[in-house]
Design an enzyme around this catalytic site. Structure first.
Site, PDB file in Angstrom:
ATOM      1  CG  ASP A  24      -2.220   0.846   0.912  1.00 29.45           C
ATOM      2  OD1 ASP A  24      -2.176   1.695  -0.010  1.00 29.45           O
ATOM      3  OD2 ASP A  24      -3.229   0.677   1.624  1.00 29.45           O
TER       4      ASP A  24
ATOM      5  CD  GLU B  41      -6.647   5.570   2.813  1.00 30.81           C
ATOM      6  OE1 GLU B  41      -5.847   5.001   3.557  1.00 30.81           O
ATOM      7  OE2 GLU B  41      -6.482   5.659   1.600  1.00 30.81           O
TER       8      GLU B  41
HETATM    9  C1  BGC Z   1      -5.208   3.108   0.321  1.00 31.16           C
HETATM   10  C2  BGC Z   1      -5.374   2.073  -0.775  1.00 31.16           C
HETATM   11  C3  BGC Z   1      -5.209   2.693  -2.121  1.00 31.16           C
HETATM   12  C4  BGC Z   1      -3.885   3.404  -2.178  1.00 31.16           C
HETATM   13  C5  BGC Z   1      -3.597   4.051  -3.517  1.00 31.16           C
HETATM   14  C6  BGC Z   1      -3.980   3.944   0.126  1.00 31.16           C
HETATM   15  O1  BGC Z   1      -3.977   5.028   0.989  1.00 31.16           O
HETATM   16  O2  BGC Z   1      -5.157   2.454   1.567  1.00 31.16           O
HETATM   17  O3  BGC Z   1      -6.641   1.465  -0.668  1.00 31.16           O
HETATM   18  O4  BGC Z   1      -5.303   1.706  -3.117  1.00 31.16           O
HETATM   19  O5  BGC Z   1      -3.856   4.406  -1.189  1.00 31.16           O
HETATM   20  O6  BGC Z   1      -4.377   5.172  -3.713  1.00 31.16           O
END
Ligand code: BGC
Ligand code: BGC
Length: 763
Positions: free
Chosen positions: A319, A516
């Site tokens: 990630d 998030e």
């Molecule tokens: C997220 C992922 C995402 C990645 C790329 C991260 O912050 O946890 O779900 O795919 O960013 O954008």
């Protein structure tokens, strides 16, 4: 140190300039690996054997791997973010992949400029000694959501409420077409998280709180990847985030999942098994920890379990800056790079510090701390997917899909998904459906006329935002457009202006966009005071109030629901607000079922089906208009269409119908089907389509509960395989008439013993 670009012009395989076979490096001896530029380009070869598309992929991969220098291999494993990597960097560092982080878009933000940007990167990638195309990855998590004007589908929690795997697959296909139209090859979706604590800000990325739902909705992968990766309009899917992302203590994002291994496997692993069965091309590692150790450093779970035990043959991506977190300090160290790669991560998402990553990994390899075999394995996995995708043959955007971005066909699939995702939770006095004609409707609430709010996070920007952020139909516009003759629709955001002359008031309220981190709700989980005030204003008029909740998760509303006449959970429906109106007007009677247990109070979190905590609305709850539809037992009932179960899972079947079967069935498990109407004359027999790869046992058909009267028993013995199907007919041993919930229960000496694809009664 900056690498020098080889002075090679690449113009497609048939006319490529490439190295002759003389260029070969001993890929197992790091001391031979070049520190600087790769060998100079040599003779013109019209056709290297490895790009020959008629050869098996494995052969092509071996051929190309044998020619690669260490630096070329390191480049394949490196994924910078578009804002930090130029076209020239891609050429000079043999970059294998580029991503767009949430909201990272070219300007102007439209499909054509995305395609142009992609093609420029791809030309840069193929303008190298070996001409290896790159993979461009993006989060198209509810439609191609970074692209202005793209179709925005309901977030996963709403799709979970549909219980419709075919629809998820159709959406996957539509998303793949829009993504393909911008050139992009790779989608960081679906999230197969099993969200166990609704405080988690990513709860809406989850199809549901029980593993069966994400497993069922993994059909999305088949939509994205198509019948074959090389088919036009197919993109590579990602099962994320491996593993346990939805299980963290207190629902803290990137937190610690404290579970014993058996529970981790039982709750969080099954959707990944299903994703692998569907051939998912990549798996993204979770930021979270398992019992205190960061997933990004977990060799046991990544290599032993995912790759070896579950047989995942695609590649593993970290990630965003995920490897930095292994030691808990900002940035990454050599030790973290080593641990992550040795744990089994094949490609590293290093948005900005990618130069440092390449040089760090090079030193680790040269010092023998990361074995060359690990580097080769990672490259083999990545290159295999590139060949399978057909991008060596067709590296540039297939512009025939560019016009599909936000087209009417995709918006109509989204509208259908919105309809099916609505969950009717309360309907006192049948306040719904709304009369279409001669009605007087008042609409209020901060999310009634707000595309940004109804779309949620991961829309145009990473965290999303309120307001007119992209094209679509707001819920208010949907209500206005659906109104029939003689109906007036009045809107005021705060509810002011309502009086008792209105027949019904609709309050569209809930959460404003988040993603998030920012979305975690460690404290209260209720409506904000603006929403409560709006609802109160409406109620004070004496008009019946229907609350349409736009939110990424169940909210703490138990003390208010008694005051509301109707309640619809709309989740985060996306751009097609007309689908909400379709349900309000009864053009589509609600079919959605809760994918999450609805708390009575935030203090109950985590609350999940089967934990014995009293809910406001149980998992699976959802009302409809009129009498619930009955099932005809004399038609084939697909086993996976159950209304509830204990202990079983669904999986893809190769049997007729090509859908799913139920499996992983042990003695003591059960599954049920509601509203089965046998009619006035009893059934006499039941035929079960079953397969068994092991063991033996008996399945019992029962009425109305898992301990209810047995009406038929079917003995099971091995059929020679879990997909070796046979039809077994048993006579009824008791009568079955009228409407019942039919249970199937299982007994036997122990262990998995049967798969069921369908059953059918006869009389
Ligand atoms: C997220 C992922 C995402 C990645 C790329 C991260 O912050 O946890 O779900 O795919 O960013 O954008
Ligand atoms: C399960 C079956 C499943 C099979 C797949 C077994 O352990 O019980 O339901 O079909 O694994 O390989």
């Amino acid at each position: 140190m900056r690498l020098t670009a080889p002075n090679v012009v690449f113009a497609g395989w048939m006319t490529m300039l490439a190295t002759a076979c003389a260029v070969s490096t001993d890929s197992h001896d790091p001391s031979d690996a070049p520190e600087n530029a790769p060998p100079a380009p040599q003779a013109l070869l019209a056709h290297e054997p490895y790009p020959d598309p008629s050869l098996p992929v494995a052969t092509r991969v071996s051929q190309i791997l044998a020619k690669m220098t260490l630096d070329e291999k390191l480049g394949q494993m490196t994924q910078p973010e578009r804002a930090s990597v130029s076209n020239a960097d891609v050429t000079n560092f043999y970059i294998g992949s580029v991503l767009s982080g949430g909201g990272s878009a070219p300007s102007p933000n439209n499909a054509t400029s995305w395609a142009n940007m992609y093609d420029a990167y791809q030309n840069a990638a193929t303008n190298t000694r070996l001409g290896i195309p790159l993979l461009y990855g993006i989060d198209a998590v509810h439609g191609h959501n970074n692209v202005f004007g793209a179709t925005i589908f309901p977030h996963n929690i709403g799709l979970g409420a549909t219980r419709n795997a075919n629809l998820a697959q159709q959406i996957g296909r539509a998303v793949a077409e829009e993504v393909s139209g911008t050139g992009i090859d790779w989608d960081f979706a679906p999230c197969l998280c099993v969200a166990r604590n609704d405080r988690w800000g990513r709860t809406y990325e989850s199809f549901g709180e029980k593993p069966e739902l994400p497993s069922q909705m993994a059909a999305f992968i088949t939509g994205l990847q198509g019948s074959s990766l090389s088919a036009s309009g197919s993109v590579l899917a990602t099962a994320k985030h491996y593993v346990g992302d939805g299980g963290t203590t207190n629902g803290t994002d990137q937190g610690n999942t404290q579970l014993n291994e058996a529970d981790l496997r039982a709750i969080h692993l099954p959707p990944f098994r299903e994703a692998i069965a569907r051939g998912v091309g990549s798996v993204m590692i979770s930021y979270s920890s398992w019992n205190g150790a960061k997933m990004h450093g977990q060799q046991y779970l990544i290599t032993n379990v995912l790759k070896n035990e579950l047989g995942f043959s695609g590649f593993v991506v970290s990630d965003y800056n995920g490897i930095d977190q292994i030691d808990g300090q900002a940035g990454f160290t050599a030790a973290e790079v080593r641990q992550a790669i040795n744990a089994g991560i094949d490609m590293v998402m290093v948005p900005t510090a990618w130069r440092e990553f390449i040089s760090t990994l090079r030193s680790e390899v040269q010092a023998g701390r990361v074995p060359m075999s690990r580097i080769d394995d990672a490259n083999r996995r990545i290159l295999t997917k590139k060949f399978e995708l057909g991008i060596f043959e067709k590296p540039l955007t297939d512009r025939s899909y560019t016009g599909t971005v936000g087209n009417a066909a995709h918006r109509s699939i989204a509208r259908q998904a919105v309809r099916e995702s609505m969950v009717l939770l309360k309907n006192a006095g049948n306040v719904l459906p709304l009369a279409k004609a001669n009605n007087k409707i008042f609409v209020a609430g901060k999310s009634a006329d707000n595309i940004g709010n109804q779309s949620g996070g991961w829309t145009i920007s990473w965290q999303g935002s309120s307001g007119n952020i992209t094209t679509g139909t707001t819920i208010l516009q949907g209500i206005r457009n659906g109104a029939g003759a003689g109906t007036t629709v009045t809107y005021n955001q705060s509810g002011s202006g309502i009086d008792s002359s209105y027949k019904v008031a609709i309050a569209v309220v809930g959460e404003t966009p988040y993603a998030e981190g920012a979305g975690d709700r460690p404290n209260d989980m209720g409506l904000d005071s603006a929403d409560l005030n709006t609802i109160n204003t409406l109620r004070n008029s004496g008009v019946p109030v229907v609350v349409v909740l736009v939110s990424g998760r169940p909210l703490d509303i138990a003390s208010q629901v008694p005051n509301w006449n109707g309640l619809v959970a709309a989740w985060l429906p996306g751009t097609e607000g007309a689908g909400v109106a379709d349900v309000l007007y009864g053009d589509y009677a609600p079919t959605g079922k809760l994918p999450m247990t609805w708390m009575q109070s935030a203090s109950q979190q985590p609350i999940n089906d089967g934990d014995g905590k009293p809910s406001l609305f149980p998992f699976g709850f959802g009302l409809t208009y009129g009498a619930p539809p009955s099932r005809n037992p004399y038609d084939t009932i697909q086993a996976e269409s159950f209304d509830g179960q204990s202990g079983i899972q669904t999986e893809t079947t190769t049997d007729t119908g090509g859908g799913q079967n139920i499996g992983y069935i042990n003695p003591g498990d059960s599954v049920y089907y509601a509203n089965v109407d046998f009619g006035a004359t009893s059934a006499v027999s039941v035929t079960t389509r079953l397969a068994s790869g092991a063991g033996s046992g008996t399945l019992q058909y029962r009425l109305d509960s898992a301990t209810g009267p047995v009406i038929a028993s079917t003995a099971v013995s091995g059929t020679g395989g879990w997909q070796s199907w046979t039809s077994a007919t048993a006579n009824l041993t008791a009568s079955a008439t009228g409407r019942h919930t039919v249970y199937i229960t299982f007994t036997g000496p122990g262990g998995d013993f049967v798969n069921i694809n369908w059953f059918r009664f006869a009389r």
